[in-house]
Motif scaffolding. Structure first.
Motif, PDB file in Angstrom:
ATOM      1  N   ALA A  61       0.816  -1.211   0.000  1.00 53.90           N
ATOM      2  CA  ALA A  61       0.000   0.000   0.000  1.00 53.90           C
ATOM      3  C   ALA A  61       0.848   1.258   0.000  1.00 53.90           C
ATOM      4  O   ALA A  61       0.474   2.272  -0.598  1.00 53.90           O
ATOM      5  CB  ALA A  61      -0.930   0.005   1.217  1.00 53.90           C
ATOM      6  N   TRP A  62       1.994   1.224   0.669  1.00 52.86           N
ATOM      7  CA  TRP A  62       2.811   2.425   0.841  1.00 52.86           C
ATOM      8  C   TRP A  62       4.027   2.461  -0.075  1.00 52.86           C
ATOM      9  O   TRP A  62       4.405   3.513  -0.552  1.00 52.86           O
ATOM     10  CB  TRP A  62       3.307   2.517   2.281  1.00 52.86           C
ATOM     11  N   SER A  63       4.737   1.376  -0.250  1.00 52.96           N
ATOM     12  CA  SER A  63       6.033   1.218  -0.905  1.00 52.96           C
ATOM     13  C   SER A  63       7.026   0.696   0.132  1.00 52.96           C
ATOM     14  O   SER A  63       6.860   0.885   1.351  1.00 52.96           O
ATOM     15  CB  SER A  63       6.563   2.509  -1.537  1.00 52.96           C
ATOM     16  N   SER A  64       8.068   0.045  -0.348  1.00 54.30           N
ATOM     17  CA  SER A  64       9.080  -0.535   0.539  1.00 54.30           C
ATOM     18  C   SER A  64       9.798   0.544   1.339  1.00 54.30           C
ATOM     19  O   SER A  64      10.089   0.377   2.529  1.00 54.30           O
ATOM     20  CB  SER A  64      10.094  -1.338  -0.281  1.00 54.30           C
ATOM     21  N   ARG A  65      10.081   1.666   0.698  1.00 51.70           N
ATOM     22  CA  ARG A  65      10.790   2.743   1.379  1.00 51.70           C
ATOM     23  C   ARG A  65       9.970   3.292   2.535  1.00 51.70           C
ATOM     24  O   ARG A  65      10.503   3.514   3.635  1.00 51.70           O
ATOM     25  CB  ARG A  65      11.106   3.858   0.379  1.00 51.70           C
ATOM     26  N   ALA A  77       9.870   0.760   5.456  1.00 49.56           N
ATOM     27  CA  ALA A  77      11.141   0.717   6.190  1.00 49.56           C
ATOM     28  C   ALA A  77      11.287   1.933   7.095  1.00 49.56           C
ATOM     29  O   ALA A  77      11.723   1.822   8.252  1.00 49.56           O
ATOM     30  CB  ALA A  77      12.302   0.639   5.196  1.00 49.56           C
ATOM     31  N   LYS A  78      10.903   3.096   6.582  1.00 49.41           N
ATOM     32  CA  LYS A  78      10.970   4.309   7.397  1.00 49.41           C
ATOM     33  C   LYS A  78      10.030   4.225   8.596  1.00 49.41           C
ATOM     34  O   LYS A  78      10.386   4.608   9.719  1.00 49.41           O
ATOM     35  CB  LYS A  78      10.613   5.521   6.523  1.00 49.41           C
ATOM     36  N   PHE A  79       8.833   3.712   8.364  1.00 46.72           N
ATOM     37  CA  PHE A  79       7.837   3.612   9.424  1.00 46.72           C
ATOM     38  C   PHE A  79       8.288   2.637  10.510  1.00 46.72           C
ATOM     39  O   PHE A  79       8.201   2.935  11.708  1.00 46.72           O
ATOM     40  CB  PHE A  79       6.510   3.156   8.814  1.00 46.72           C
ATOM     41  N   VAL A  80       8.791   1.471  10.106  1.00 44.44           N
ATOM     42  CA  VAL A  80       9.233   0.469  11.087  1.00 44.44           C
ATOM     43  C   VAL A  80      10.418   0.993  11.889  1.00 44.44           C
ATOM     44  O   VAL A  80      10.491   0.790  13.113  1.00 44.44           O
ATOM     45  CB  VAL A  80       9.581  -0.856  10.380  1.00 44.44           C
ATOM     46  N   ALA A  81      11.363   1.662  11.226  1.00 43.00           N
ATOM     47  CA  ALA A  81      12.504   2.225  11.959  1.00 43.00           C
ATOM     48  C   ALA A  81      12.043   3.243  12.990  1.00 43.00           C
ATOM     49  O   ALA A  81      12.543   3.270  14.128  1.00 43.00           O
ATOM     50  CB  ALA A  81      13.479   2.867  10.973  1.00 43.00           C
ATOM     51  N   LEU A  82      11.077   4.077  12.620  1.00 44.95           N
ATOM     52  CA  LEU A  82      10.589   5.103  13.540  1.00 44.95           C
ATOM     53  C   LEU A  82       9.879   4.489  14.735  1.00 44.95           C
ATOM     54  O   LEU A  82      10.160   4.850  15.889  1.00 44.95           O
ATOM     55  CB  LEU A  82       9.640   6.047  12.796  1.00 44.95           C
ATOM     56  N   VAL A 104       5.850  -2.532  17.195  1.00 39.65           N
ATOM     57  CA  VAL A 104       5.536  -2.695  15.773  1.00 39.65           C
ATOM     58  C   VAL A 104       4.116  -3.218  15.600  1.00 39.65           C
ATOM     59  O   VAL A 104       3.379  -2.778  14.701  1.00 39.65           O
ATOM     60  CB  VAL A 104       6.555  -3.636  15.105  1.00 39.65           C
ATOM     61  N   GLN A 105       3.703  -4.140  16.458  1.00 37.79           N
ATOM     62  CA  GLN A 105       2.357  -4.695  16.359  1.00 37.79           C
ATOM     63  C   GLN A 105       1.287  -3.610  16.484  1.00 37.79           C
ATOM     64  O   GLN A 105       0.391  -3.502  15.645  1.00 37.79           O
ATOM     65  CB  GLN A 105       2.155  -5.747  17.459  1.00 37.79           C
ATOM     66  N   ILE A 106       1.371  -2.806  17.527  1.00 43.65           N
ATOM     67  CA  ILE A 106       0.337  -1.790  17.729  1.00 43.65           C
ATOM     68  C   ILE A 106       0.443  -0.693  16.677  1.00 43.65           C
ATOM     69  O   ILE A 106      -0.571  -0.106  16.280  1.00 43.65           O
ATOM     70  CB  ILE A 106       0.425  -1.213  19.160  1.00 43.65           C
ATOM     71  N   SER A 107       1.640  -0.431  16.167  1.00 43.07           N
ATOM     72  CA  SER A 107       1.804   0.566  15.111  1.00 43.07           C
ATOM     73  C   SER A 107       1.149   0.121  13.819  1.00 43.07           C
ATOM     74  O   SER A 107       0.541   0.928  13.104  1.00 43.07           O
ATOM     75  CB  SER A 107       3.292   0.854  14.885  1.00 43.07           C
ATOM     76  N   PHE A 131       3.942   3.831  23.921  1.00 43.55           N
ATOM     77  CA  PHE A 131       4.731   4.757  23.099  1.00 43.55           C
ATOM     78  C   PHE A 131       4.653   4.396  21.620  1.00 43.55           C
ATOM     79  O   PHE A 131       4.728   5.288  20.757  1.00 43.55           O
ATOM     80  CB  PHE A 131       6.180   4.770  23.581  1.00 43.55           C
ATOM     81  N   GLY A 132       4.499   3.112  21.291  1.00 40.20           N
ATOM     82  CA  GLY A 132       4.309   2.730  19.892  1.00 40.20           C
ATOM     83  C   GLY A 132       3.007   3.273  19.336  1.00 40.20           C
ATOM     84  O   GLY A 132       2.942   3.737  18.196  1.00 40.20           O
ATOM     85  N   PHE A 133       1.961   3.216  20.149  1.00 35.32           N
ATOM     86  CA  PHE A 133       0.659   3.771  19.766  1.00 35.32           C
ATOM     87  C   PHE A 133       0.768   5.266  19.491  1.00 35.32           C
ATOM     88  O   PHE A 133       0.351   5.760  18.433  1.00 35.32           O
ATOM     89  CB  PHE A 133      -0.323   3.484  20.900  1.00 35.32           C
ATOM     90  N   LEU A 134       1.335   6.007  20.424  1.00 32.27           N
ATOM     91  CA  LEU A 134       1.427   7.459  20.290  1.00 32.27           C
ATOM     92  C   LEU A 134       2.366   7.864  19.148  1.00 32.27           C
ATOM     93  O   LEU A 134       2.066   8.798  18.388  1.00 32.27           O
ATOM     94  CB  LEU A 134       1.905   8.075  21.606  1.00 32.27           C
ATOM     95  N   THR A 135       3.484   7.155  19.013  1.00 30.13           N
ATOM     96  CA  THR A 135       4.453   7.499  17.966  1.00 30.13           C
ATOM     97  C   THR A 135       3.874   7.266  16.577  1.00 30.13           C
ATOM     98  O   THR A 135       3.987   8.127  15.688  1.00 30.13           O
ATOM     99  CB  THR A 135       5.732   6.664  18.140  1.00 30.13           C
ATOM    100  N   SER A 136       3.267   6.117  16.362  1.00 31.34           N
ATOM    101  CA  SER A 136       2.736   5.808  15.030  1.00 31.34           C
ATOM    102  C   SER A 136       1.595   6.743  14.661  1.00 31.34           C
ATOM    103  O   SER A 136       1.521   7.224  13.521  1.00 31.34           O
ATOM    104  CB  SER A 136       2.269   4.346  14.985  1.00 31.34           C
ATOM    105  N   TRP A 137       0.684   7.013  15.606  1.00 27.93           N
ATOM    106  CA  TRP A 137      -0.419   7.917  15.286  1.00 27.93           C
ATOM    107  C   TRP A 137       0.091   9.326  14.989  1.00 27.93           C
ATOM    108  O   TRP A 137      -0.366   9.971  14.041  1.00 27.93           O
ATOM    109  CB  TRP A 137      -1.419   7.978  16.439  1.00 27.93           C
ATOM    110  N   THR A 138       1.034   9.828  15.774  1.00 27.18           N
ATOM    111  CA  THR A 138       1.569  11.171  15.547  1.00 27.18           C
ATOM    112  C   THR A 138       2.232  11.276  14.183  1.00 27.18           C
ATOM    113  O   THR A 138       2.030  12.251  13.443  1.00 27.18           O
ATOM    114  CB  THR A 138       2.582  11.526  16.648  1.00 27.18           C
TER     115      THR A 138
END
Length: 369
Positions: free
Chosen positions: A87-91, A94-99, A135-138, A193-200
């Motif tokens: 849906a997003w692209s590999s790049r 990868a950026k999202f998982v690292a964050l 990663v799961q909750i993100s 923190f995974g919840f808050l980081t991913s949503w932000t």
């Protein structure tokens, strides 16, 4: 035998999770004694011991301590990673998982240090911070953005939950398990923190259509201002007004500190159009494709009109009506191409999360009529 097609970033994450988890288990097995607890500070992150191994802030999220959490983590990366990478692209994945790996791990480290400072209990700084929980909750938060109106039916219809409810359910389950030997107390902080980081990140910073980044004209489309992705949407209806009021206060403080930028009127208008597309289509992949296609067509239309020096038209039907007049032949051809592209995106429905169904809100149906 059918070949399993796994995108590259998801494949790397799965391989890293299995390899590091098996390596961790082998090391703990060789060093195990009845009266000591084995920690591996160069592979997993231990606040007191891993400062000299900074890479563990990243590698620790791909280390699970038992077969149950390993199975859950592998399933999350396999199904969630495949969907988001396509849906997003590999790049972008990868950026999202690292964050959502680095930020929750670092914030959990800071929280454990604070608890140690307040209690002077050394066990806080010897707590192992590891696992794919952040990663799961993100991933669940990302699904909440992509398919906010979908309902997942479990146990043959006994339990039905909308996708935006899953992050809060996940946080509740992790909270309960962190009170037992199954998970450490660090797991709760990783989930929170995974919840808050991913949503932000998804709400304010993620590029909406990364394919346009290489274009000569920057699209400037970042974040998601849609009402379906507001922070209060993750909570039950009775709590939404209170959560929304609290979240508005936090947002105003962040804007004052210039951490976040307020949404412009154009962002709000674009978000309303995107959320309509998402709610109005029954397939999850199709909804995402139409959302991305609509943004791409708007940006392409703006660039074409900027190049020709003409004012952009408002709708494809208006462009078709204006095509016979003046210099409208080129506009008519471009409009026909856009209409064909939009039609193509609705030809093949997508699937996600097993058995799901699309249930638009009643007010959305009234708006369409």
């Amino acid at each position: 035998m059918a070949r399993i097609n796994i995108p590259p970033v998801t494949r790397v994450l799965l391989a890293g999770l299995v390899f590091q988890s098996m390596l961790s288990s082998a090391i703990r097995y060789r060093q195990w004694t009845e009266h000591s607890e084995i920690v591996i500070p160069y592979l997993t992150f231990v606040p007191q011991l891993s400062i000299v191994y900074p890479w563990t802030l990243l590698t620790t999220s791909l280390v699970e301590s038992n077969i149950f959490t390993l199975a859950v983590g592998a399933a999350t990366l396999y199904y969630g990673g495949r969907y988001l990478e396509r849906a997003w692209s590999s790049r972008e994945l990868a950026k999202f998982v690292a964050l959502v790996t680095l930020v929750p791990n670092f914030l959990t480290f800071g929280m454990l240090v604070i608890l140690f400072t307040l209690s002077r209990n050394e066990s806080w700084t010897l707590t192992v911070v590891s696992g794919t929980i952040s990663v799961q909750i993100s991933f669940l938060v990302a699904f909440s953005q992509l398919v906010p109106a979908h309902t997942v039916t479990l146990f043959r219809g006994i339990l039905s939950l909308r996708v935006p409810r899953f992050p809060l359910v996940h946080l509740g389950v992790v909270t309960l398990l962190s009170l037992t030997p199954a998970l450490s107390i660090a797991s709760f902080w990783l989930a929170l923190f995974g919840f808050l980081t991913s949503w932000t990140y998804l709400r304010f910073y993620k590029t909406v259509f990364p394919d346009l980044e290489a274009s000569s004209q920057s699209a400037g489309l970042r974040g998601d201002a849609s009402e379906t992705f507001a922070f209060s949407e993750f909570f039950p209806a009775p709590a939404k007004p209170y959560v929304a009021a609290f979240a508005d206060q936090i947002f105003e403080a962040l804007v004052a500190m210039r951490v976040c930028a307020p949404f412009s009127q154009a962002d709000m208008s674009a978000a309303r159009g995107e959320s309509y597309l998402q709610r109005g289509t029954p397939g999850s992949a199709r909804a995402e494709a139409e959302r991305r296609r609509a943004i791409a067509l708007r940006a392409l239309d703006q660039r074409l009109h900027a190049a020709t020096g003409t004012a952009p038209s408002r709708t494809p039907s208006q462009q078709s009506a204006q095509a016979p007049g003046g210099g409208g032949q080129q506009d008519g051809q471009r409009t026909q191409h856009q209409a064909n592209a939009q039609t193509a995106t609705t030809s093949q429905p997508g699937q996600m999360l097993g058995e799901t169904k699309f249930e638009p809100d009643h007010d959305d149906d009234e708006d369409r009529h």
